[in-house]
Motif scaffolding. Structure first.
Motif, PDB file in Angstrom:
ATOM      1  N   UNK A 230       0.811  -1.218   0.000  1.00  0.00           N
ATOM      2  CA  UNK A 230       0.000   0.000   0.000  1.00  0.00           C
ATOM      3  C   UNK A 230       0.841   1.262   0.000  1.00  0.00           C
ATOM      4  N   UNK A 231       1.815   1.329   0.915  1.00  0.00           N
ATOM      5  CA  UNK A 231       2.509   2.611   1.113  1.00  0.00           C
ATOM      6  C   UNK A 231       3.999   2.575   0.787  1.00  0.00           C
ATOM      7  N   UNK A 232       4.569   1.391   0.626  1.00  0.00           N
ATOM      8  CA  UNK A 232       5.981   1.288   0.280  1.00  0.00           C
ATOM      9  C   UNK A 232       6.933   1.190   1.448  1.00  0.00           C
ATOM     10  N   UNK A 233       6.469   1.420   2.678  1.00  0.00           N
ATOM     11  CA  UNK A 233       7.338   1.268   3.848  1.00  0.00           C
ATOM     12  C   UNK A 233       7.753  -0.188   3.990  1.00  0.00           C
ATOM     13  N   UNK A 234       8.917  -0.424   4.592  1.00  0.00           N
ATOM     14  CA  UNK A 234       9.407  -1.786   4.723  1.00  0.00           C
ATOM     15  C   UNK A 234       8.661  -2.527   5.832  1.00  0.00           C
ATOM     16  N   UNK A 235       8.188  -3.719   5.516  1.00  0.00           N
ATOM     17  CA  UNK A 235       7.455  -4.533   6.483  1.00  0.00           C
ATOM     18  C   UNK A 235       8.389  -4.960   7.614  1.00  0.00           C
ATOM     19  N   UNK A 236       7.913  -4.849   8.844  1.00  0.00           N
ATOM     20  CA  UNK A 236       8.682  -5.254  10.012  1.00  0.00           C
ATOM     21  C   UNK A 236       8.141  -6.561  10.582  1.00  0.00           C
ATOM     22  N   UNK A 237       8.960  -7.201  11.416  1.00  0.00           N
ATOM     23  CA  UNK A 237       8.501  -8.427  12.056  1.00  0.00           C
ATOM     24  C   UNK A 237       9.195  -8.584  13.405  1.00  0.00           C
ATOM     25  N   UNK A 238       8.532  -9.310  14.301  1.00  0.00           N
ATOM     26  CA  UNK A 238       9.084  -9.584  15.629  1.00  0.00           C
ATOM     27  C   UNK A 238       8.315 -10.733  16.243  1.00  0.00           C
ATOM     28  N   UNK A 239       8.908 -11.354  17.253  1.00  0.00           N
ATOM     29  CA  UNK A 239       8.213 -12.397  17.989  1.00  0.00           C
ATOM     30  C   UNK A 239       7.201 -11.768  18.937  1.00  0.00           C
ATOM     31  N   UNK A 240       6.039 -12.407  19.027  1.00  0.00           N
ATOM     32  CA  UNK A 240       5.006 -11.921  19.936  1.00  0.00           C
ATOM     33  C   UNK A 240       4.524 -13.091  20.781  1.00  0.00           C
ATOM     34  N   UNK A 241       4.325 -12.864  22.039  1.00  0.00           N
ATOM     35  CA  UNK A 241       3.901 -13.899  22.979  1.00  0.00           C
ATOM     36  C   UNK A 241       4.025 -13.308  24.381  1.00  0.00           C
ATOM     37  N   UNK A 242       4.186 -14.096  25.419  1.00  0.00           N
ATOM     38  CA  UNK A 242       4.419 -15.542  25.387  1.00  0.00           C
ATOM     39  C   UNK A 242       3.194 -16.399  25.662  1.00  0.00           C
ATOM     40  N   UNK A 243       2.049 -15.768  25.990  1.00  0.00           N
ATOM     41  CA  UNK A 243       0.915 -16.576  26.447  1.00  0.00           C
ATOM     42  C   UNK A 243       0.428 -17.557  25.393  1.00  0.00           C
ATOM     43  N   UNK A 244       0.525 -17.200  24.120  1.00  0.00           N
ATOM     44  CA  UNK A 244       0.131 -18.111  23.050  1.00  0.00           C
ATOM     45  C   UNK A 244       1.344 -18.821  22.469  1.00  0.00           C
ATOM     46  N   UNK A 245       2.511 -18.643  23.086  1.00  0.00           N
ATOM     47  CA  UNK A 245       3.749 -19.137  22.513  1.00  0.00           C
ATOM     48  C   UNK A 245       4.267 -18.078  21.562  1.00  0.00           C
ATOM     49  N   UNK A 246       5.559 -17.829  21.580  1.00  0.00           N
ATOM     50  CA  UNK A 246       6.094 -16.768  20.737  1.00  0.00           C
ATOM     51  C   UNK A 246       5.927 -17.126  19.269  1.00  0.00           C
ATOM     52  N   UNK A 247       5.325 -16.230  18.530  1.00  0.00           N
ATOM     53  CA  UNK A 247       5.084 -16.439  17.105  1.00  0.00           C
ATOM     54  C   UNK A 247       5.512 -15.188  16.353  1.00  0.00           C
ATOM     55  N   UNK A 248       6.058 -15.365  15.155  1.00  0.00           N
ATOM     56  CA  UNK A 248       6.466 -14.228  14.344  1.00  0.00           C
ATOM     57  C   UNK A 248       5.250 -13.430  13.902  1.00  0.00           C
ATOM     58  N   UNK A 249       5.324 -12.140  14.092  1.00  0.00           N
ATOM     59  CA  UNK A 249       4.254 -11.230  13.700  1.00  0.00           C
ATOM     60  C   UNK A 249       4.809 -10.235  12.685  1.00  0.00           C
ATOM     61  N   UNK A 250       4.023  -9.930  11.668  1.00  0.00           N
ATOM     62  CA  UNK A 250       4.430  -9.017  10.597  1.00  0.00           C
ATOM     63  C   UNK A 250       3.476  -7.829  10.563  1.00  0.00           C
ATOM     64  N   UNK A 251       4.013  -6.625  10.293  1.00  0.00           N
ATOM     65  CA  UNK A 251       3.161  -5.439  10.206  1.00  0.00           C
ATOM     66  C   UNK A 251       3.869  -4.347   9.408  1.00  0.00           C
ATOM     67  N   UNK A 252       3.083  -3.379   8.958  1.00  0.00           N
ATOM     68  CA  UNK A 252       3.629  -2.215   8.266  1.00  0.00           C
ATOM     69  C   UNK A 252       3.704  -1.058   9.267  1.00  0.00           C
ATOM     70  N   UNK A 253       4.873  -0.469   9.483  1.00  0.00           N
ATOM     71  CA  UNK A 253       5.004   0.574  10.499  1.00  0.00           C
ATOM     72  C   UNK A 253       4.251   1.855  10.140  1.00  0.00           C
ATOM     73  N   UNK A 254       3.930   2.057   8.876  1.00  0.00           N
ATOM     74  CA  UNK A 254       3.212   3.261   8.479  1.00  0.00           C
ATOM     75  C   UNK A 254       1.701   3.041   8.449  1.00  0.00           C
ATOM     76  N   UNK A 255       1.261   1.926   7.903  1.00  0.00           N
ATOM     77  CA  UNK A 255      -0.186   1.633   7.847  1.00  0.00           C
ATOM     78  C   UNK A 255      -0.738   1.215   9.196  1.00  0.00           C
ATOM     79  N   UNK A 256       0.158   0.714  10.074  1.00  0.00           N
ATOM     80  CA  UNK A 256      -0.261   0.256  11.402  1.00  0.00           C
ATOM     81  C   UNK A 256       0.613   0.951  12.453  1.00  0.00           C
ATOM     82  N   UNK A 257       0.363   2.202  12.727  1.00  0.00           N
ATOM     83  CA  UNK A 257       1.232   2.954  13.652  1.00  0.00           C
ATOM     84  C   UNK A 257       1.244   2.347  15.047  1.00  0.00           C
ATOM     85  N   UNK A 258       2.422   2.384  15.647  1.00  0.00           N
ATOM     86  CA  UNK A 258       2.578   1.825  16.994  1.00  0.00           C
ATOM     87  C   UNK A 258       1.787   2.638  17.999  1.00  0.00           C
ATOM     88  N   UNK A 259       1.082   1.986  18.925  1.00  0.00           N
ATOM     89  CA  UNK A 259       0.306   2.742  19.916  1.00  0.00           C
ATOM     90  C   UNK A 259       1.204   3.512  20.873  1.00  0.00           C
TER      91      UNK A 259
END
Length: 259
Positions: A230-259
């Motif tokens: 959509x916007x051309x920003x580089x997709x980021x990723x990180x592990x998210x958990x631990x309650x569901x087990x750490x899983x790789x999560x992907x997001x766009x830093x521009x389309x999905x601004x950090x809270x």
């Protein structure tokens, strides 16, 4: 781990192959059930419940399996079961043979006791009892929890895996670490989850972009370091958990601004 639509399709194909026919092959290759023999019993139906498979047979018995990370069911023409150490269960009739490879769970239950295996699950996104209002209610029980983590909790709503978790958050413009209580329009997010799984349940692969071409089926999942569609920003990723087990999560830093 397979998503709910993959498990639904697996159940549908197993039902087509096994339901209404007596078993001529019953080979449990797990120590606890090594002597179990279901030959002669008719398979009544095969149903998915979230990411669980329930094979119901005569005598009020249910074979409960779960694919976990690597499991898969394969169906072939009737014949002797293959000698393969990965096969944990073989069920067959005069026409078809179903082989369960690397199944994470194989157990035999009384059908009336299925709740011991699946009773804790939330509303099933692809089930006849799908209840979006109840799914939203369960998500809001812990408003401080990260939305990306909550979506993977099968006790809240059953069927979402890591692919849909990342794709849903992108499509709704929500950062995966945003608290559930601060996520706008939860009913809209839940409805989109239902529509995505419903649209994909009869085919292999999880297409969220509407583009069936290889490499173009997802918005962010598996695309770390590549430009957002959509916007051309580089997709980021990180592990998210631990309650569901750490899983790789992907997001766009521009389309999905950090809270």
């Amino acid at each position: 781990m397979p998503e709910g639509d993959t498990v639904w399709l697996t159940a549908h194909r197993l039902d087509e192959a096994l339901a209404g026919r007596p078993l001529t092959v019953s080979d449990f290759r797990v120590p606890a059930l090594a002597t179990t023999d279901l030959r002669g019993r008719v398979v009544r139906e095969v149903r998915a419940r979230g990411k669980h498979l329930l094979i119901r047979v005569d005598g009020a018995l249910t074979v409960h399996t779960h694919l976990r990370m690597d499991g898969v069911w394969r169906i072939r023409r009737a014949g002797p079961p293959l000698r393969d150490h990965r096969i944990r269960l073989a069920l067959g009739n005069a026409r078809w043979l179903a082989l369960g490879y690397a199944l994470g769970v194989v157990e035999l239950l009384r059908t009336e006791e299925e709740d011991s295996a699946v009773g804790r699950l939330g509303p099933d996104l692809l089930g006849p009892d799908w209840d979006p209002a109840e799914a939203v209610h369960r998500l809001l029980r812990r408003p401080e929890r990260a939305i990306g983590e909550a979506l993977l909790d099968q006790s809240l709503l059953a069927g979402i895996g890591n692919v849909y978790k990342s794709e849903l958050c992108f499509l709704r413009g929500v950062h995966p670490w945003r608290p559930v209580g601060e996520t706008a329009d939860l009913p809209g997010l839940v409805d989109l989850a239902h529509r995505l799984l419903e649209a994909n349940k009869r085919r292999h692969g999880h297409i969220t972009t509407g583009d069936l071409r290889p490499g173009r089926r997802h918005w962010v999942y598996g695309r770390a370091g590549r430009p957002c569609r959509r916007c051309g920003a580089l997709i980021e990723h990180a592990l998210q958990g631990p309650e569901t087990g750490e899983r790789l999560t992907f997001w766009c830093p521009r389309c999905q601004p950090r809270p």
